[in-house]
Write an enzyme that holds these catalytic residues in place. Structure first.
Site, PDB file in Angstrom:
ATOM      1  N   ALA A 129      81.111  -9.818  37.178  1.00  7.99           N
ATOM      2  CA  ALA A 129      81.928  -8.993  36.269  1.00  7.99           C
ATOM      3  C   ALA A 129      81.121  -8.684  35.004  1.00  7.99           C
ATOM      4  O   ALA A 129      81.304  -9.302  33.964  1.00  7.99           O
ATOM      5  CB  ALA A 129      83.228  -9.722  35.914  1.00  7.99           C
ATOM      6  N   GLN A 335      52.589   7.414  28.624  1.00 13.61           N
ATOM      7  CA  GLN A 335      51.886   8.579  29.196  1.00 13.61           C
ATOM      8  C   GLN A 335      50.800   9.077  28.243  1.00 13.61           C
ATOM      9  O   GLN A 335      49.690   9.401  28.663  1.00 13.61           O
ATOM     10  CB  GLN A 335      52.927   9.688  29.479  1.00 13.61           C
ATOM     11  CG  GLN A 335      52.406  10.815  30.343  1.00 13.61           C
ATOM     12  CD  GLN A 335      52.120  10.346  31.772  1.00 13.61           C
ATOM     13  OE1 GLN A 335      52.693   9.376  32.238  1.00 13.61           O
ATOM     14  NE2 GLN A 335      51.208  11.031  32.433  1.00 13.61           N
ATOM     15  N   GLU A 362      75.289  -4.448  26.524  1.00 13.71           N
ATOM     16  CA  GLU A 362      76.419  -3.923  25.720  1.00 13.71           C
ATOM     17  C   GLU A 362      77.119  -2.766  26.422  1.00 13.71           C
ATOM     18  O   GLU A 362      77.592  -1.826  25.796  1.00 13.71           O
ATOM     19  CB  GLU A 362      75.965  -3.514  24.315  1.00 13.71           C
ATOM     20  CG  GLU A 362      75.591  -4.718  23.477  1.00 13.71           C
ATOM     21  CD  GLU A 362      76.414  -4.920  22.223  1.00 13.71           C
ATOM     22  OE1 GLU A 362      77.429  -4.227  22.046  1.00 13.71           O
ATOM     23  OE2 GLU A 362      76.025  -5.789  21.435  1.00 13.71           O
ATOM     24  N   THR A 364      76.563  -0.711  30.347  1.00 12.32           N
ATOM     25  CA  THR A 364      75.535   0.211  30.877  1.00 12.32           C
ATOM     26  C   THR A 364      75.820   1.624  30.361  1.00 12.32           C
ATOM     27  O   THR A 364      76.949   1.946  29.960  1.00 12.32           O
ATOM     28  CB  THR A 364      75.583   0.255  32.419  1.00 12.32           C
ATOM     29  OG1 THR A 364      76.866   0.800  32.796  1.00 12.32           O
ATOM     30  CG2 THR A 364      75.404  -1.125  33.031  1.00 12.32           C
TER      31      THR A 364
HETATM   32  N1  CAA Z   1      89.892  -0.658  21.848  1.00 14.66           N
HETATM   33  C1  CAA Z   1      91.160  -1.145  21.973  1.00 14.66           C
HETATM   34  N2  CAA Z   1      91.790  -1.200  23.173  1.00 14.66           N
HETATM   35  C2  CAA Z   1      91.095  -0.761  24.273  1.00 14.66           C
HETATM   36  C3  CAA Z   1      89.788  -0.264  24.186  1.00 14.66           C
HETATM   37  C4  CAA Z   1      89.183  -0.214  22.897  1.00 14.66           C
HETATM   38  N3  CAA Z   1      87.944   0.258  22.745  1.00 14.66           N
HETATM   39  N4  CAA Z   1      89.372   0.081  25.409  1.00 14.66           N
HETATM   40  C5  CAA Z   1      90.394  -0.165  26.248  1.00 14.66           C
HETATM   41  N5  CAA Z   1      91.434  -0.676  25.549  1.00 14.66           N
HETATM   42  C6  CAA Z   1      92.771  -1.034  26.080  1.00 14.66           C
HETATM   43  C7  CAA Z   1      93.374   0.144  26.821  1.00 14.66           C
HETATM   44  O1  CAA Z   1      94.101   0.970  25.926  1.00 14.66           O
HETATM   45  C8  CAA Z   1      94.296  -0.542  27.812  1.00 14.66           C
HETATM   46  O2  CAA Z   1      95.440  -0.954  27.153  1.00 14.66           O
HETATM   47  P1  CAA Z   1      96.895  -1.123  27.870  1.00 14.66           P
HETATM   48  O3  CAA Z   1      97.001  -2.543  28.247  1.00 14.66           O
HETATM   49  O4  CAA Z   1      97.866  -0.763  26.801  1.00 14.66           O
HETATM   50  O5  CAA Z   1      96.916  -0.213  29.038  1.00 14.66           O
HETATM   51  C9  CAA Z   1      93.507  -1.786  28.178  1.00 14.66           C
HETATM   52  O6  CAA Z   1      92.624  -2.047  27.089  1.00 14.66           O
HETATM   53  C10 CAA Z   1      92.696  -1.652  29.462  1.00 14.66           C
HETATM   54  O7  CAA Z   1      91.799  -0.598  29.308  1.00 14.66           O
HETATM   55  P2  CAA Z   1      91.132   0.181  30.519  1.00 14.66           P
HETATM   56  O8  CAA Z   1      92.210   0.573  31.489  1.00 14.66           O
HETATM   57  O9  CAA Z   1      90.290   1.259  29.967  1.00 14.66           O
HETATM   58  O10 CAA Z   1      90.251  -0.971  31.200  1.00 14.66           O
HETATM   59  P3  CAA Z   1      89.212  -0.919  32.391  1.00 14.66           P
HETATM   60  O11 CAA Z   1      89.372  -2.156  33.177  1.00 14.66           O
HETATM   61  O12 CAA Z   1      89.281   0.379  33.099  1.00 14.66           O
HETATM   62  O13 CAA Z   1      87.767  -1.107  31.681  1.00 14.66           O
HETATM   63  C11 CAA Z   1      85.763  -0.607  30.467  1.00 14.66           C
HETATM   64  C12 CAA Z   1      87.296  -0.510  30.594  1.00 14.66           C
HETATM   65  C13 CAA Z   1      85.436   0.420  29.419  1.00 14.66           C
HETATM   66  C14 CAA Z   1      85.006  -0.277  31.756  1.00 14.66           C
HETATM   67  C15 CAA Z   1      85.380  -2.035  30.000  1.00 14.66           C
HETATM   68  O14 CAA Z   1      85.549  -2.983  31.027  1.00 14.66           O
HETATM   69  C16 CAA Z   1      83.949  -2.115  29.474  1.00 14.66           C
HETATM   70  O15 CAA Z   1      83.682  -1.792  28.317  1.00 14.66           O
HETATM   71  N6  CAA Z   1      82.967  -2.583  30.295  1.00 14.66           N
HETATM   72  C17 CAA Z   1      81.603  -2.826  29.792  1.00 14.66           C
HETATM   73  C18 CAA Z   1      81.461  -4.221  29.325  1.00 14.66           C
HETATM   74  C19 CAA Z   1      80.335  -4.429  28.348  1.00 14.66           C
HETATM   75  O16 CAA Z   1      80.031  -3.586  27.537  1.00 14.66           O
HETATM   76  N7  CAA Z   1      79.726  -5.608  28.412  1.00 14.66           N
HETATM   77  C20 CAA Z   1      78.705  -5.957  27.473  1.00 14.66           C
HETATM   78  C21 CAA Z   1      78.565  -7.442  27.347  1.00 14.66           C
HETATM   79  S1  CAA Z   1      77.850  -7.944  25.840  1.00 14.66           S
HETATM   80  C22 CAA Z   1      76.211  -7.694  25.944  1.00 14.66           C
HETATM   81  O17 CAA Z   1      75.678  -7.171  26.860  1.00 14.66           O
HETATM   82  C23 CAA Z   1      75.482  -8.057  24.697  1.00 14.66           C
HETATM   83  C24 CAA Z   1      74.218  -8.768  24.760  1.00 14.66           C
HETATM   84  O18 CAA Z   1      73.861  -9.509  25.639  1.00 14.66           O
HETATM   85  C25 CAA Z   1      73.339  -8.602  23.588  1.00 14.66           C
END
Ligand code: CAA
Length: 379
Positions: A129, A335, A362, A364
């Site tokens: 995940a 390059q 953060e 993809t």
């Molecule tokens: N702010 C507030 N609420 C939000 C939101 C936001 N930006 N985005 C979504 N929500 C809310 C939605 O409104 C929804 O609310 P309800 O319960 O009222 O319906 C709920 O959250 C669910 O939202 P989605 O239906 O959009 O959820 P989803 O399962 O389809 O997923 C996604 C959304 C954008 C794909 C999300 O899973 C995501 O951002 N994935 C990427 C994860 C990520 O960035 N990981 C990085 C890890 S950290 C890292 O990499 C750092 C490091 O090592 C340096």
């Protein structure tokens, strides 16, 4: 509209630039080679006021704006992206407390991080995940006035070095995002064990690991927000930190341009410096214009957040555009350097390896495009 930095930010930029020139750049290749974690350099950044800058003044911190954090992140990344990632990860790890913590929790967890040097980790991703946050498996089970955490987080920055972890876990996997909770967990909590360190392609100075949770007992008072609010806290955190990734990418691209310009003036072919050939000039011009556009998007997003506006779309745009631009700039830098660019004698191959991670962590860049499209379509 204001495009100039004020005197305070100019001074901060100067400190960060000197730190990058004097402390980071001279050792960047060494840490890239060894993959060791340069803890003393990250600590020096903290001493100079260049790390953990998000803590509000109320809790004894610097209370720096997102704009300010972007300014210093760009400078440090110009020196080494791996070190810059380790530095900015503290803000990523503490932002869930800012976003979802009560006043008492802010006092309890933020104040100590303002008083002495600590490293923080943001534990969201799992091997099954990464993009699909709501599909996480790490389990939080109610146990009296506490929770038992069980499972494994993956690709955790500062994972083996952190003093404090913000951890996302699910109460009920079938509830998807509605079951997720956020917790603050201290390193010395029994059952929390950092695991294998990843042997990465780039950003090798940053510590990336799995972190195991085996019956880790966390008191309920260490839960941020209500049960089920963890997903929102994670998303709002990423909205605030993705512009910093944009700034980090600008730092990498700027270095690629600087190195390419110097090389294009010095390297000769067919009797002239290669910078006189249009094929090379176009690559340099593209780098320069993309750096400007990336920085503008990043600062626009930072400005929106600093002024209390919701900025999910801009945050994804800044992260996606700037990191794609850094990837292109670094590939073009290699390059321009030709065969030399493909060797470790020159710094550009490291920039290219470092830039690749920017398109992945953060969120993809495919996820960023998904967020942008959903906002455009009102979904
Ligand atoms: N702010 C507030 N609420 C939000 C939101 C936001 N930006 N985005 C979504 N929500 C809310 C939605 O409104 C929804 O609310 P309800 O319960 O009222 O319906 C709920 O959250 C669910 O939202 P989605 O239906 O959009 O959820 P989803 O399962 O389809 O997923 C996604 C959304 C954008 C794909 C999300 O899973 C995501 O951002 N994935 C990427 C994860 C990520 O960035 N990981 C990085 C890890 S950290 C890292 O990499 C750092 C490091 O090592 C340096």
């Amino acid at each position: 509209m204001q495009f100039a930095l004020d005197d305070e930010l100019l001074a901060l930029q100067d400190t960060a630039r000197r730190f990058a020139d004097e402390e980071v750049m001279p050792v960047a290749a060494e840490y890239d080679q060894s993959g060791e974690f340069p803890r003393h350099i990250i600590e020096k950044a903290w001493e100079l006021g260049l790390s953990t800058t998000c803590i509000p003044q109320e809790q004894g911190g610097l209370g720096l704006s997102i704009e300010g954090t972007c300014v210093l992140t760009e400078e440090i990344a110009r020196g080494c992206a791996g070190i810059a990632t380790s530095v900015m990860c503290n803000d990523l790890g503490l932002t869930p407390i800012l976003v979802g913590g009560s006043q008492e929790q802010k006092e309890e967890w933020l104040t100590p991080c303002a008083e002495s040097f600590k490293l923080i980790s943001f534990c969201l991703s799992e091997s099954g995940a990464g993009s699909d946050v709501a599909g996480m498996q790490l389990r939080a089970e109610k146990d009296g006035d506490a929770y038992l955490l069980n499972g494994t987080k993956a690709w955790i920055t500062n994972g083996g070095e952190a003093d404090l972890y913000t951890v996302f876990a699910t109460l009920d996997r079938s509830s998807r995002h509605k079951g997720i909770c956020a917790f603050v967990v201290e390193r010395n909590t029994p059952g929390l064990e950092p695991g294998k360190k990843e042997d990465k392609l780039g950003q090798r100075a940053s510590d990336t690991r799995v972190v195991h949770f085996d019956d880790v007992r966390v008191p309920a008072r260490q839960r941020l927000g209500e049960e089920g609010q963890g997903f929102r806290i994670a998303m709002e955190t990423l909205d605030r930190t993705r512009p910093m990734i944009g700034a980090l990418a600008v730092g990498i691209a700027r270095r690629a341009l600087e190195e390419s310009l110097a090389y294009a003036k010095e390297r000769r072919a067919f009797g002239s410096p290669i910078g006189e050939f249009q094929a090379v000039q176009f690559m340099l011009a593209d780098m320069a214009k993309d750096i400007e556009a990336s920085r503008l998007l990043t600062f626009q997003c930072a400005w929106m957040i600093d002024n209390g506006m919701r900025a999910s779309k801009q945050s994804s745009m800044a992260k996606c555009f700037a990191t794609d631009a850094a990837m292109k700039a670094t590939v073009d830098a290699v390059q321009i350097f030709g065969a030399n660019g493909y060797t470790k004698e020159y710094p550009v191959e490291k920039l290219m390896r470092d830039a690749k991670l920017m398109q992945i962590y953060e969120g993809t860049n495919q996820i960023q495009r998904m967020v942008i499209a959903r906002e455009l379509l009102g979904q």
